[in-house]
Design an enzyme around this catalytic site. Structure first.
Site, PDB file in Angstrom:
ATOM      1  N   ARG A  40      43.240  30.849  61.520  1.00 61.00           N
ATOM      2  CA  ARG A  40      44.465  30.307  60.911  1.00 61.00           C
ATOM      3  C   ARG A  40      44.316  28.791  60.779  1.00 61.00           C
ATOM      4  O   ARG A  40      43.771  28.136  61.665  1.00 61.00           O
ATOM      5  CB  ARG A  40      45.690  30.619  61.778  1.00 61.00           C
ATOM      6  CG  ARG A  40      46.115  32.056  61.735  1.00 61.00           C
ATOM      7  CD  ARG A  40      47.414  32.283  62.473  1.00 61.00           C
ATOM      8  NE  ARG A  40      47.303  32.045  63.904  1.00 61.00           N
ATOM      9  CZ  ARG A  40      47.688  30.970  64.536  1.00 61.00           C
ATOM     10  NH1 ARG A  40      48.276  29.971  63.869  1.00 61.00           N
ATOM     11  NH2 ARG A  40      47.547  30.835  65.831  1.00 61.00           N
ATOM     12  N   TYR A  68      41.407  34.892  55.448  1.00 58.04           N
ATOM     13  CA  TYR A  68      41.264  35.225  56.869  1.00 58.04           C
ATOM     14  C   TYR A  68      42.613  35.424  57.574  1.00 58.04           C
ATOM     15  O   TYR A  68      43.489  34.556  57.528  1.00 58.04           O
ATOM     16  CB  TYR A  68      40.495  34.129  57.615  1.00 58.04           C
ATOM     17  CG  TYR A  68      39.898  34.663  58.903  1.00 58.04           C
ATOM     18  CD1 TYR A  68      38.621  35.199  58.904  1.00 58.04           C
ATOM     19  CD2 TYR A  68      40.634  34.697  60.071  1.00 58.04           C
ATOM     20  CE1 TYR A  68      38.076  35.732  60.058  1.00 58.04           C
ATOM     21  CE2 TYR A  68      40.093  35.232  61.228  1.00 58.04           C
ATOM     22  CZ  TYR A  68      38.809  35.745  61.221  1.00 58.04           C
ATOM     23  OH  TYR A  68      38.276  36.280  62.367  1.00 58.04           O
ATOM     24  N   GLY A  69      42.740  36.542  58.248  1.00 60.67           N
ATOM     25  CA  GLY A  69      43.814  36.807  59.207  1.00 60.67           C
ATOM     26  C   GLY A  69      45.176  36.309  58.772  1.00 60.67           C
ATOM     27  O   GLY A  69      45.649  36.587  57.670  1.00 60.67           O
ATOM     28  N   LYS A  89      52.007  36.549  60.617  1.00 57.06           N
ATOM     29  CA  LYS A  89      52.621  35.321  61.132  1.00 57.06           C
ATOM     30  C   LYS A  89      53.601  34.731  60.116  1.00 57.06           C
ATOM     31  O   LYS A  89      54.653  34.214  60.493  1.00 57.06           O
ATOM     32  CB  LYS A  89      51.534  34.298  61.462  1.00 57.06           C
ATOM     33  CG  LYS A  89      50.455  34.797  62.414  1.00 57.06           C
ATOM     34  CD  LYS A  89      51.000  35.113  63.784  1.00 57.06           C
ATOM     35  CE  LYS A  89      49.866  35.330  64.784  1.00 57.06           C
ATOM     36  NZ  LYS A  89      50.381  35.694  66.112  1.00 57.06           N
ATOM     37  N   HIS A 102      57.115  35.841  69.064  1.00 61.94           N
ATOM     38  CA  HIS A 102      55.680  36.000  69.273  1.00 61.94           C
ATOM     39  C   HIS A 102      55.488  36.688  70.625  1.00 61.94           C
ATOM     40  O   HIS A 102      55.086  36.066  71.605  1.00 61.94           O
ATOM     41  CB  HIS A 102      55.027  34.604  69.255  1.00 61.94           C
ATOM     42  CG  HIS A 102      53.531  34.619  69.202  1.00 61.94           C
ATOM     43  ND1 HIS A 102      52.771  33.569  69.649  1.00 61.94           N
ATOM     44  CD2 HIS A 102      52.651  35.536  68.734  1.00 61.94           C
ATOM     45  CE1 HIS A 102      51.489  33.838  69.465  1.00 61.94           C
ATOM     46  NE2 HIS A 102      51.395  35.032  68.915  1.00 61.94           N
ATOM     47  N   SER A 104      48.868  31.833  71.904  1.00 60.15           N
ATOM     48  CA  SER A 104      47.645  32.462  71.407  1.00 60.15           C
ATOM     49  C   SER A 104      46.527  32.251  72.426  1.00 60.15           C
ATOM     50  O   SER A 104      46.494  31.245  73.126  1.00 60.15           O
ATOM     51  CB  SER A 104      47.248  31.833  70.077  1.00 60.15           C
ATOM     52  OG  SER A 104      48.293  31.952  69.149  1.00 60.15           O
ATOM     53  N   CYS A 143      45.869  33.828  75.240  1.00 58.27           N
ATOM     54  CA  CYS A 143      46.202  33.952  76.665  1.00 58.27           C
ATOM     55  C   CYS A 143      46.122  35.420  77.110  1.00 58.27           C
ATOM     56  O   CYS A 143      46.730  35.794  78.109  1.00 58.27           O
ATOM     57  CB  CYS A 143      47.591  33.393  76.959  1.00 58.27           C
ATOM     58  SG  CYS A 143      47.641  31.612  77.050  1.00 58.27           S
ATOM     59  N   GLY A 144      45.438  36.252  76.346  1.00 56.30           N
ATOM     60  CA  GLY A 144      45.237  37.639  76.774  1.00 56.30           C
ATOM     61  C   GLY A 144      46.417  38.550  76.494  1.00 56.30           C
ATOM     62  O   GLY A 144      46.680  39.477  77.255  1.00 56.30           O
ATOM     63  N   LYS A 145      47.132  38.302  75.383  1.00 56.38           N
ATOM     64  CA  LYS A 145      48.286  39.159  75.085  1.00 56.38           C
ATOM     65  C   LYS A 145      47.895  40.617  74.876  1.00 56.38           C
ATOM     66  O   LYS A 145      48.551  41.521  75.371  1.00 56.38           O
ATOM     67  CB  LYS A 145      49.005  38.653  73.828  1.00 56.38           C
ATOM     68  CG  LYS A 145      50.172  37.790  74.165  1.00 56.38           C
ATOM     69  CD  LYS A 145      50.675  37.084  72.950  1.00 56.38           C
ATOM     70  CE  LYS A 145      51.667  37.928  72.188  1.00 56.38           C
ATOM     71  NZ  LYS A 145      52.022  37.275  70.912  1.00 56.38           N
ATOM     72  N   THR A 146      46.810  40.819  74.109  1.00 56.24           N
ATOM     73  CA  THR A 146      46.411  42.211  73.849  1.00 56.24           C
ATOM     74  C   THR A 146      46.006  42.887  75.160  1.00 56.24           C
ATOM     75  O   THR A 146      46.304  44.068  75.386  1.00 56.24           O
ATOM     76  CB  THR A 146      45.275  42.253  72.804  1.00 56.24           C
ATOM     77  OG1 THR A 146      45.731  41.559  71.638  1.00 56.24           O
ATOM     78  CG2 THR A 146      44.926  43.672  72.408  1.00 56.24           C
ATOM     79  N   ASN A 147      45.355  42.126  76.061  1.00 58.41           N
ATOM     80  CA  ASN A 147      44.987  42.713  77.356  1.00 58.41           C
ATOM     81  C   ASN A 147      46.234  43.125  78.140  1.00 58.41           C
ATOM     82  O   ASN A 147      46.281  44.201  78.743  1.00 58.41           O
ATOM     83  CB  ASN A 147      44.194  41.708  78.199  1.00 58.41           C
ATOM     84  CG  ASN A 147      42.858  41.359  77.573  1.00 58.41           C
ATOM     85  OD1 ASN A 147      42.413  42.039  76.660  1.00 58.41           O
ATOM     86  ND2 ASN A 147      42.235  40.292  78.052  1.00 58.41           N
ATOM     87  N   ASP A 194      51.693  41.672  69.654  1.00 55.92           N
ATOM     88  CA  ASP A 194      51.752  40.298  69.134  1.00 55.92           C
ATOM     89  C   ASP A 194      53.155  39.847  68.731  1.00 55.92           C
ATOM     90  O   ASP A 194      53.513  38.709  68.973  1.00 55.92           O
ATOM     91  CB  ASP A 194      50.808  40.167  67.927  1.00 55.92           C
ATOM     92  CG  ASP A 194      50.520  38.723  67.556  1.00 55.92           C
ATOM     93  OD1 ASP A 194      50.405  37.886  68.463  1.00 55.92           O
ATOM     94  OD2 ASP A 194      50.426  38.431  66.352  1.00 55.92           O
ATOM     95  N   ASN A 236      36.481  33.775  67.373  1.00 52.55           N
ATOM     96  CA  ASN A 236      37.737  34.332  66.827  1.00 52.55           C
ATOM     97  C   ASN A 236      37.458  35.605  66.011  1.00 52.55           C
ATOM     98  O   ASN A 236      38.203  35.938  65.104  1.00 52.55           O
ATOM     99  CB  ASN A 236      38.426  33.282  65.951  1.00 52.55           C
ATOM    100  CG  ASN A 236      39.857  33.664  65.598  1.00 52.55           C
ATOM    101  OD1 ASN A 236      40.556  34.315  66.384  1.00 52.55           O
ATOM    102  ND2 ASN A 236      40.312  33.314  64.401  1.00 52.55           N
ATOM    103  N   SER A 237      36.371  36.308  66.356  1.00 52.91           N
ATOM    104  CA  SER A 237      36.079  37.574  65.659  1.00 52.91           C
ATOM    105  C   SER A 237      37.172  38.588  65.991  1.00 52.91           C
ATOM    106  O   SER A 237      37.800  38.522  67.051  1.00 52.91           O
ATOM    107  CB  SER A 237      34.708  38.100  66.080  1.00 52.91           C
ATOM    108  OG  SER A 237      34.628  38.191  67.486  1.00 52.91           O
ATOM    109  N   ARG A 238      37.391  39.532  65.086  1.00 51.16           N
ATOM    110  CA  ARG A 238      38.582  40.389  65.203  1.00 51.16           C
ATOM    111  C   ARG A 238      38.272  41.848  64.947  1.00 51.16           C
ATOM    112  O   ARG A 238      37.330  42.186  64.252  1.00 51.16           O
ATOM    113  CB  ARG A 238      39.613  39.946  64.152  1.00 51.16           C
ATOM    114  CG  ARG A 238      40.119  38.523  64.309  1.00 51.16           C
ATOM    115  CD  ARG A 238      41.085  38.419  65.443  1.00 51.16           C
ATOM    116  NE  ARG A 238      41.546  37.056  65.649  1.00 51.16           N
ATOM    117  CZ  ARG A 238      42.781  36.761  66.083  1.00 51.16           C
ATOM    118  NH1 ARG A 238      43.648  37.692  66.352  1.00 51.16           N
ATOM    119  NH2 ARG A 238      43.114  35.502  66.291  1.00 51.16           N
ATOM    120  N   ASN A 263      47.633  42.105  87.274  1.00 49.65           N
ATOM    121  CA  ASN A 263      48.896  41.575  86.739  1.00 49.65           C
ATOM    122  C   ASN A 263      50.003  42.628  86.842  1.00 49.65           C
ATOM    123  O   ASN A 263      51.189  42.296  86.833  1.00 49.65           O
ATOM    124  CB  ASN A 263      48.720  41.112  85.290  1.00 49.65           C
ATOM    125  CG  ASN A 263      47.783  39.915  85.196  1.00 49.65           C
ATOM    126  OD1 ASN A 263      47.579  39.211  86.187  1.00 49.65           O
ATOM    127  ND2 ASN A 263      47.195  39.691  84.039  1.00 49.65           N
TER     128      ASN A 263
END
Ligand code: OXD
Ligand code: MN
Length: 626
Positions: A99, A238-239, A247, A267, A289, A291-295, A314, A404-406, A536
């Site tokens: 982004r 891109y994204g 976003k 977010h 962004s 900080c491991g949100k998907t985890n 997200d 930043n690969s996705r 966590n």
């Protein structure tokens, strides 16, 4: 050409079409298309002069055809279907990998309405610039008309949009990330509000000119017009620059709609959690962004008896329901997750989710036709093609996959997806969590004293700068509500809006509890004090025990902290002294931080709500007394 080998029997991978089939693309507007959409498409086609127009239906055959065309143009390569059925790898232009916040604009009439945290250009000036850039921008290309719904089709919480794009990669990505196509178009009746989102890669082709694999333009604009609720994006494929539903719509424009309509576009990830007694909770959590949100959204708790399911990773839209409680949906339909660093030890659920039907971008290609990135396995393969398309070995000294690969994959494919993830009524939110990435000062967990204190915690989310390139090392980089790059209006007005929503919810007793967490605190020796990941879940358990009223807490200047023994640490690798350091409060350091927060607030001038300033003063008083 046939795209796929036979998928393995175990994989329910769909088969792709064959080159010989007649085209399944629709070149004229469906009879029932909203006339306002048709008129807009006509106007934009006259401006951008594409060779062809396709009305996207979202059908399987259409997707197959787009993928096949992209294989032919070299935009994507198909992965070995034996290992990764119906999956593809895209390598972007190395100048189009993330982004572009510096090129993202909020174009309100008055600059103060965009606020000091957004790039602002006066709307008329931006329109003139964009009109110039969009003139003829799609020459030699196809313009795709992409209707989509954010949220379950027909849900009262859903909102609609139509994106125009000349990138088939973006069409296929939108098909994964949203409810895209004819069904969405059917919902956009003449009385339905919809957001027009115009996108071009900005790379027109002269007759006979050969295309490149990843067309884009060094000039980039991601522009938002909150007053007319429009998005215009130029130059990137891109994204978040290009998948405008994400976003641009679901956060920047939706935050403005939400302000006007009394709800919240955030977010935030969304979780369903079941405790050992079988009680179900829903949690929304905001983290900056990276900080491991998907985890966290795919958490596998190490604490026995707790079960976590995924609703979103997200974005969350939260609205007070008719019953006075805060209800939330995940407006998206897929995950655009960071691949780099995702592996069995950090997020086994994500690794299982991407077994097939996945678009990978800027990861490395194995010799056997599967993908790889740093962190996927402990040791790298001996040879790869890296994200730039070059030979790579472990001795290369460069990352094989871009940081930043996705992966882009349907949410429904996630093994931990909750059965209520697409409930059109949304889920009732029991707790809201704010998290930052803080090496110092911020404890592992604290509960806000009340909604106003929670808003203050959200407004002061920050992380220490870790690279000299970002500014002075150790200085705080502020990311209020993890919305800094995503709030479509003045951030201080957004805090006021949060206070108003809280006041409404309070009338009906539906106010969720607010917590802050910090997985990243370090000891004096620079070591992380908390193991994170599955552990966590122990913190989440305390949070939800608080909501249930069964967890003891002690008052502190920062809010309520876990009473000794209230967080189950049985089996966790955390020493007593590390635990103490995780909650240590140094009043002098907090008073200095309060001064820094005040400076930040001052950049918003008189727009900062009195209640937020009052929270800062109360914090100071509590710290002085500590
Ligand atoms: C994202 C981000 O990609 O927040 O989700 O940057
Ligand atoms: Mn995000």
């Amino acid at each position: 050409m046939t795209l796929t080998a036979d998928p393995p029997a175990s994989a329910s991978a769909p088969e792709t079409g064959s080159h010989e089939l007649p085209s399944l693309l629709h070149h004229s507007a469906p009879a029932n298309a909203n006339p306002r959409i048709v008129a807009w498409v006509d106007r934009m086609a006259a401006l951008t002069t594409p060779d062809d127009i396709v009305w996207v239906t979202g059908s399987r055959g259409e997707q197959d055809e787009l993928l096949r065309r992209m294989v032919e143009t070299g935009t994507i390569v198909q992965l070995n279907p034996e290992y990764r059925p119906y999956s593809f790898l895209a390598r972007s232009n190395p100048d189009d990998v993330a982004r572009v916040e510096a090129r993202t604009f909020i174009c309100t009439e008055k600059q103060v309405d965009a606020g000091p945290t957004n790039n602002w250009v006066e709307p008329a000036e931006m329109r003139e610039t964009l009109d110039g850039l969009f003139t003829g921008a799609m020459r030699g290309r196809t313009m795709y008309v992409v209707p989509f719904s954010m949220g379950p089709l027909g849900s009262p919480l859903s909102r609609y949009g139509v994106q125009l794009t000349d990138s088939p990669y973006v069409v296929v990505s939108m098909g994964i990330m949203t409810r895209m196509g004819s069904a969405a178009l059917d919902h956009i009746t003449p009385s339905t509000e919809w957001v027009p989102a115009a996108h071009t890669v900005g790379a027109p082709l002269e007759p006979g000119e050969a295309d490149v694999a990843w067309p884009c333009n060094p000039t980039k604009y991601v522009s938002h017009f909150p007053d007319t609720r429009e998005i215009w994006s130029y130059g990137s494929a891109y994204g978040g620059n290009a998948i405008l539903a994400k976003k641009s719509f679901a956060l920047r424009i939706a935050s403005v709609i939400a302000r006007d309509e009394g709800w919240l576009a955030e977010h935030m990830l969304l979780l369903k959690v079941t405790n050992p007694r079988g009680r179900v909770f829903h949690v929304a959590a905001a983290f900056p962004s990276a900080c491991g949100k998907t985890n966290f959204a795919m958490l596998r708790p190490t604490i026995p008896g707790w079960h976590v399911e995924t609703i979103g990773d997200d974005i969350a839209w939260l609205a007070p329901g008719a019953d006075g409680r805060l209800r939330a949906i995940n407006p998206e339909a897929g995950f655009f997750g960071v691949a780099h660093g995702t592996g069995a030890s950090t997020n086994a659920t994500a690794v299982e989710t991407i077994w097939g039907n996945t678009i990978f971008t800027n990861v490395a290609l194995r010799d056997d036709g599967d993908i790889w990135w740093e962190g996927l396995t402990q040791s790298p393969p001996d040879h790869l093609i890296d994200w730039t398309g070059h030979d790579w070995t472990p001795a290369s000294g460069t990352p094989a996959a871009h940081p930043n690969s996705r992966f882009t994959v349907s949410a429904a494919q996630c093994p931990s997806i909750s059965d209520d993830w697409d409930d059109p009524r949304g889920v009732v939110i029991d707790a809201i969590i704010f998290g930052g990435r803080r090496a110092t000062n911020v404890p592992l967990v604290a509960e806000a004293r009340d909604w106003e204190h929670g808003v203050f915690l959200g407004a002061t989310i920050s992380s220490e700068r870790t690279a000299a390139a970002e500014g002075t090392l150790g200085e705080l980089r502020r990311d209020p509500f993890a919305m800094l790059p995503f709030c479509g209006y003045n951030m201080a007005d957004y805090w006021a809006h949060w206070l108003e929503v809280g006041a409404e919810l309070r009338k009906t007793g539906g106010v969720p509890r607010i917590f802050m967490v910090n997985w990243f605190r370090k000891g004096e020796d620079g070591r992380y004090l908390w193991p994170g990941f599955g552990d966590n879940g122990r913190v989440l358990a305390w949070i939800l025990d608080r909501v249930e009223g069964v967890a003891p807490a002690v008052s502190s200047p920062l809010g309520w902290l876990p009473a000794p023994g209230a967080v189950d640490l049985d089996g966790a690798d955390v020493s007593e002294s590390d635990w103490e350091q995780l909650f240590a409060i140094d009043p002098a350091a907090h008073l200095a931080e309060a001064d820094d927060a005040e400076k930040f607030f001052d950049t918003f001038g008189t727009r900062v709500p009195g209640a937020v300033r009052a929270q800062l003063e109360e914090l100071r008083q509590r710290m002085k007394a500590a």
